[in-house]
Each structure stands twice: as C-alpha cells, then as structure tokens.
Design a protein around this motif. Sequence first.
Motif, PDB file in Angstrom:
ATOM      1  N   TRP A 155       2.809   3.546 -15.658  1.00 25.18           N
ATOM      2  CA  TRP A 155       4.270   3.386 -15.574  1.00 25.18           C
ATOM      3  C   TRP A 155       4.579   2.429 -14.422  1.00 25.18           C
ATOM      4  N   CYS A 156       5.022   1.209 -14.743  1.00 26.57           N
ATOM      5  CA  CYS A 156       5.389   0.207 -13.729  1.00 26.57           C
ATOM      6  C   CYS A 156       4.221  -0.194 -12.821  1.00 26.57           C
ATOM      7  N   GLY A 157       2.998   0.057 -13.250  1.00 29.38           N
ATOM      8  CA  GLY A 157       1.859  -0.270 -12.405  1.00 29.38           C
ATOM      9  C   GLY A 157       1.639   0.706 -11.277  1.00 29.38           C
ATOM     10  N   TYR A 158       2.111   1.962 -11.446  1.00 34.70           N
ATOM     11  CA  TYR A 158       2.029   2.946 -10.376  1.00 34.70           C
ATOM     12  C   TYR A 158       0.590   3.276  -9.976  1.00 34.70           C
ATOM     13  N   GLY A 159      -0.361   3.163 -10.927  1.00 33.54           N
ATOM     14  CA  GLY A 159      -1.738   3.459 -10.578  1.00 33.54           C
ATOM     15  C   GLY A 159      -2.231   2.600  -9.430  1.00 33.54           C
ATOM     16  N   GLY A 160      -2.035   1.294  -9.548  1.00 35.64           N
ATOM     17  CA  GLY A 160      -2.441   0.378  -8.489  1.00 35.64           C
ATOM     18  C   GLY A 160      -1.642   0.568  -7.219  1.00 35.64           C
ATOM     19  N   ILE A 161      -0.357   0.875  -7.359  1.00 38.50           N
ATOM     20  CA  ILE A 161       0.503   1.078  -6.191  1.00 38.50           C
ATOM     21  C   ILE A 161       0.031   2.282  -5.384  1.00 38.50           C
ATOM     22  N   ILE A 162      -0.296   3.365  -6.072  1.00 38.76           N
ATOM     23  CA  ILE A 162      -0.789   4.565  -5.391  1.00 38.76           C
ATOM     24  C   ILE A 162      -2.123   4.284  -4.703  1.00 38.76           C
ATOM     25  N   ASP A 163      -3.019   3.626  -5.424  1.00 34.23           N
ATOM     26  CA  ASP A 163      -4.344   3.343  -4.855  1.00 34.23           C
ATOM     27  C   ASP A 163      -4.241   2.445  -3.626  1.00 34.23           C
ATOM     28  N   ASP A 164      -3.377   1.446  -3.662  1.00 31.89           N
ATOM     29  CA  ASP A 164      -3.215   0.551  -2.518  1.00 31.89           C
ATOM     30  C   ASP A 164      -2.619   1.279  -1.313  1.00 31.89           C
ATOM     31  N   PHE A 165      -1.708   2.223  -1.578  1.00 35.04           N
ATOM     32  CA  PHE A 165      -1.126   3.018  -0.488  1.00 35.04           C
ATOM     33  C   PHE A 165      -2.209   3.848   0.199  1.00 35.04           C
ATOM     34  N   MET A 177       8.713   3.176 -31.545  1.00 40.74           N
ATOM     35  CA  MET A 177       9.153   3.985 -30.415  1.00 40.74           C
ATOM     36  C   MET A 177      10.276   3.252 -29.691  1.00 40.74           C
ATOM     37  N   VAL A 178      11.265   4.019 -29.245  1.00 44.88           N
ATOM     38  CA  VAL A 178      12.317   3.462 -28.400  1.00 44.88           C
ATOM     39  C   VAL A 178      11.959   3.826 -26.973  1.00 44.88           C
ATOM     40  N   ARG A 179      11.703   2.827 -26.152  1.00 47.65           N
ATOM     41  CA  ARG A 179      11.258   3.108 -24.787  1.00 47.65           C
ATOM     42  C   ARG A 179      11.556   1.940 -23.878  1.00 47.65           C
ATOM     43  N   TRP A 180      11.261   2.116 -22.615  1.00 44.47           N
ATOM     44  CA  TRP A 180      11.535   1.070 -21.636  1.00 44.47           C
ATOM     45  C   TRP A 180      10.693  -0.169 -21.916  1.00 44.47           C
ATOM     46  N   ASP A 181      11.284  -1.326 -21.685  1.00 47.01           N
ATOM     47  CA  ASP A 181      10.586  -2.579 -21.978  1.00 47.01           C
ATOM     48  C   ASP A 181       9.301  -2.728 -21.178  1.00 47.01           C
ATOM     49  N   TYR A 182       9.267  -2.200 -19.935  1.00 49.08           N
ATOM     50  CA  TYR A 182       8.055  -2.377 -19.140  1.00 49.08           C
ATOM     51  C   TYR A 182       6.883  -1.584 -19.709  1.00 49.08           C
ATOM     52  N   LEU A 183       7.155  -0.444 -20.354  1.00 52.74           N
ATOM     53  CA  LEU A 183       6.090   0.313 -20.997  1.00 52.74           C
ATOM     54  C   LEU A 183       5.633  -0.390 -22.275  1.00 52.74           C
ATOM     55  N   ALA A 184       6.583  -0.886 -23.052  1.00 56.29           N
ATOM     56  CA  ALA A 184       6.250  -1.579 -24.290  1.00 56.29           C
ATOM     57  C   ALA A 184       5.469  -2.857 -24.003  1.00 56.29           C
ATOM     58  N   THR A 204       5.387  -4.059  -2.433  1.00 53.30           N
ATOM     59  CA  THR A 204       5.421  -3.132  -3.566  1.00 53.30           C
ATOM     60  C   THR A 204       6.508  -3.502  -4.557  1.00 53.30           C
ATOM     61  N   GLN A 205       7.609  -4.058  -4.090  1.00 53.81           N
ATOM     62  CA  GLN A 205       8.615  -4.529  -5.029  1.00 53.81           C
ATOM     63  C   GLN A 205       8.011  -5.576  -5.967  1.00 53.81           C
ATOM     64  N   LEU A 206       7.169  -6.447  -5.435  1.00 55.41           N
ATOM     65  CA  LEU A 206       6.498  -7.442  -6.270  1.00 55.41           C
ATOM     66  C   LEU A 206       5.432  -6.802  -7.157  1.00 55.41           C
ATOM     67  N   ALA A 207       4.812  -5.716  -6.670  1.00 56.49           N
ATOM     68  CA  ALA A 207       3.841  -4.994  -7.503  1.00 56.49           C
ATOM     69  C   ALA A 207       4.534  -4.380  -8.708  1.00 56.49           C
ATOM     70  N   TRP A 208       5.755  -3.868  -8.523  1.00 59.89           N
ATOM     71  CA  TRP A 208       6.516  -3.348  -9.663  1.00 59.89           C
ATOM     72  C   TRP A 208       6.810  -4.464 -10.663  1.00 59.89           C
ATOM     73  N   LEU A 209       7.157  -5.629 -10.147  1.00 55.70           N
ATOM     74  CA  LEU A 209       7.417  -6.761 -11.029  1.00 55.70           C
ATOM     75  C   LEU A 209       6.161  -7.122 -11.816  1.00 55.70           C
ATOM     76  N   LYS A 210       5.022  -7.069 -11.155  1.00 55.25           N
ATOM     77  CA  LYS A 210       3.753  -7.321 -11.844  1.00 55.25           C
ATOM     78  C   LYS A 210       3.512  -6.279 -12.931  1.00 55.25           C
ATOM     79  N   GLY A 211       4.015  -5.048 -12.719  1.00 52.84           N
ATOM     80  CA  GLY A 211       3.901  -3.980 -13.706  1.00 52.84           C
ATOM     81  C   GLY A 211       5.000  -3.997 -14.744  1.00 52.84           C
ATOM     82  N   ASN A 212       5.711  -5.126 -14.886  1.00 53.38           N
ATOM     83  CA  ASN A 212       6.746  -5.365 -15.907  1.00 53.38           C
ATOM     84  C   ASN A 212       8.067  -4.666 -15.631  1.00 53.38           C
ATOM     85  N   CYS A 213       8.246  -4.093 -14.431  1.00 56.60           N
ATOM     86  CA  CYS A 213       9.533  -3.508 -14.048  1.00 56.60           C
ATOM     87  C   CYS A 213      10.348  -4.532 -13.262  1.00 56.60           C
TER      88      CYS A 213
END
Length: 386
Positions: free
Chosen positions: A41-51, A229-236, A289-298
């Motif tokens: 979700w939004c690249g959270y895996g990498g964000i958590i690991d980097d933290f 499925m109807v879902r957020w664009d970043y997940l799709a 991290t704001q840029l990491a979210w962008l990388k994760g399509n958010c």
Amino acid sequence: MSSGLATLAYPAIAFAGPIDDLAAAAKVEGELNVIALPRDWCGYGGIIDDFKIKYGLRVNELKPQISSEEEIDAIRAARDNATTPAPDVIDVGLSFGPAAKREGLLQPYKVRAWDSIPSAAKDAEAYWYGDYYGTLVFEVNANFVSKMPRDWADLLAPEYRNSVALGGNPSSNQAVLTVFAAGLSTSGGNAETATERGLDFFSELHRKGNFVPVVGRFDAFVDGRTPIMVRWDYLALGDRDSLAGKIRVEVIRPQTAVVAGVYVQGISALAPHPNAARLWMEYLYSDETQLAWLKGNCQPIRLAGLLHDDKVPADLRKGIRPSGRDRGNPEPFFPTLEQQEKARDTIMNGWGSIVGVDIECVPEEPAPLGPMSFNIPKAAPMCLPQ
C-alpha cells in the motif's frame, strides 16, 4: 512507564523539537507499533524498512489488513484492556480522524513540516493531518473481461455478471468513498444525495447479479473471481506494474464522478512509544518519505510544495497523474470532511438494509491450472483494507 502516564506527561499540543533529541528518546523506547499498513500500500513496505535502518528501531506491524474503523477499535481495545497490543500511530480515511479525536483517542503533535500541509487536510489543533491521497478507478483483468467499463453505469451491464467487487468491507474508507462516488455519478453530481443514491446503485448491482460480495483481493483478481475491482489508483497501478507481461491489467478512470480520498495520520492517546510515534510522523512528512509515497503511486500531501521547490526528481514526475482537465475527464472531486462523515455513518448503518448482502473475506485459492498457472508475484492478501 505506562502508556496512560506517558500521555499525561505531554502538553496540549506538542511541537517538534530537535530531531536528534527526538531520535534519542525514541531509541530508548526501542520500538514502534504501526497498524493497518499493507506492505504493498503506497510502498509502505520499503518505507517501514528504511525507517528501521535509519533509526535502529523495531517496527511491529500489527494487523496489516484491517479497515479504518478497526484501527480505531484497536485503540479502544487497548484503552479497555491494558494487555491488548496498542498501536502508536494510525493511518485512516479522512472522516475517521475527527471521530477518533472526538472520542479522545488521539494526542496532538505538530510535525516540523506542519506549515506545508494544506489547511483543508489537517486538524487546526494537530490531532490528525493528511498524508497522501488517490482517486478511485476501475481495475480490470483484461484476460477475463473483453469490453472495458468506462463509467459507473456500465458496471450494471449484463456482461459483467459475477464480476464487480469492492476493495474493502463497508467499514473501510475505500468502500465508503466508492459508494459515494457511484451515487455522485448516478445523481448527476449532487453530493447531498450521493450516499443514498450510491447505496441504491449497489443494491441494483447486487440484484442484477453483477456484484461479487467478497473483498476484492490480489489472488481473486488474478484468477478471475473478481475481475473488476473498484479501488485506489495507486493500488491498481501497483498491480499493473507487478503483473506486467503476465496479466493485462487495465486501469480506468471513470468518465464521471472521479472521487479522490485523503488519508490522515494520528498518534494514539495511549501510544506505548510516544517518542517513536513522533519520530515516525517526522519521518513520514519529510521530503524523503513524501517522495517515497510518490514512488509508490500515491500523491503525497506535500506534493505541491515539493514541485514548487523543484524537489521532485525527473524519474518520479512520471508518477504524478495528469489532472482530469488534461485527460478530457472531470477534475477529481474531493468530498468535504462533513460529506465524508455523513457518508460513513449512512453507509455503515444502511448497507445491510438497503444493499442486503454481507461482504465476506473468502480464503485464498490457488490460481487454476492451465494458461493462468504462471508464476505471479504474490502480495499480501487484502481482506479488509483501509
């Protein structure tokens, strides 16, 4: 120190101090409890690991697959039972932040990037503030669906029988805004009646046999049980990237009622690791991290400021979706906080009586043998996403 005593030790609004001092205090606590953060979700895996690498803290990922309402329930459970694992921070749909504040479940904190967060996306007293947003789209498995739906009304067509699923149960922010969006389309853009019309739309979708009453999930999407499925664009978009060369995934922005949804962060009033929670918030609202979210399509909440200051690298600018005007579609509609709170309450109270079907989380099933039996990159099943 107990979480309750730790909470009482803080002023009404805590302000960011030197980041090194905060990091040192968090290091003493040693860990952070996050909740409802699927790693895809939004690249959270990498964000958590980097933290974890950056600050040397352990991160406990509690219940990654639960909904926004269930995140609030987790704080309530910790309040009522001291032995229940308590989240330090939550990431919930916009309407759930004020509800948690009113119930006394959050504590205020102003991050150092506070002024760069749009006023419309934050609580003036700093109990919650926006982190990222996306728009609702149709994610279609074109290996099973030949004619693409282009708008909400198309989903009612007979060729989509047993095909359409929500991205979450009715207590999830994603589902709430999906119902609102469908109603906004069928009502001709009338936000005042959108929620009720949206419930009517899903009632008809169910009556026609097009609605699949299970939570749309990666594996069910891949094997054709929920090919739309109807879902957020970043997940799709994430699915489209991960399945490239294996399954043709179409990501379709509806021609009407393109609804955008903001998610917000908050620190639990009962946070067992309050300094780690504040450090996490500082980390999330940093340029990095704001840029990491962008990388994760958010679309990160501070995107406009990052663009203005020329801080978005060229390779990430492609992740910025064009406006509706640029694509010949309407601009995204951002429901107000009041509209979202009303929609949440109406849907959670009226889904059963109006739509009349429970949404289930079915067990995972393997993809069928034959042409679809190739190796698919596996994401965590999303049974009850935010």
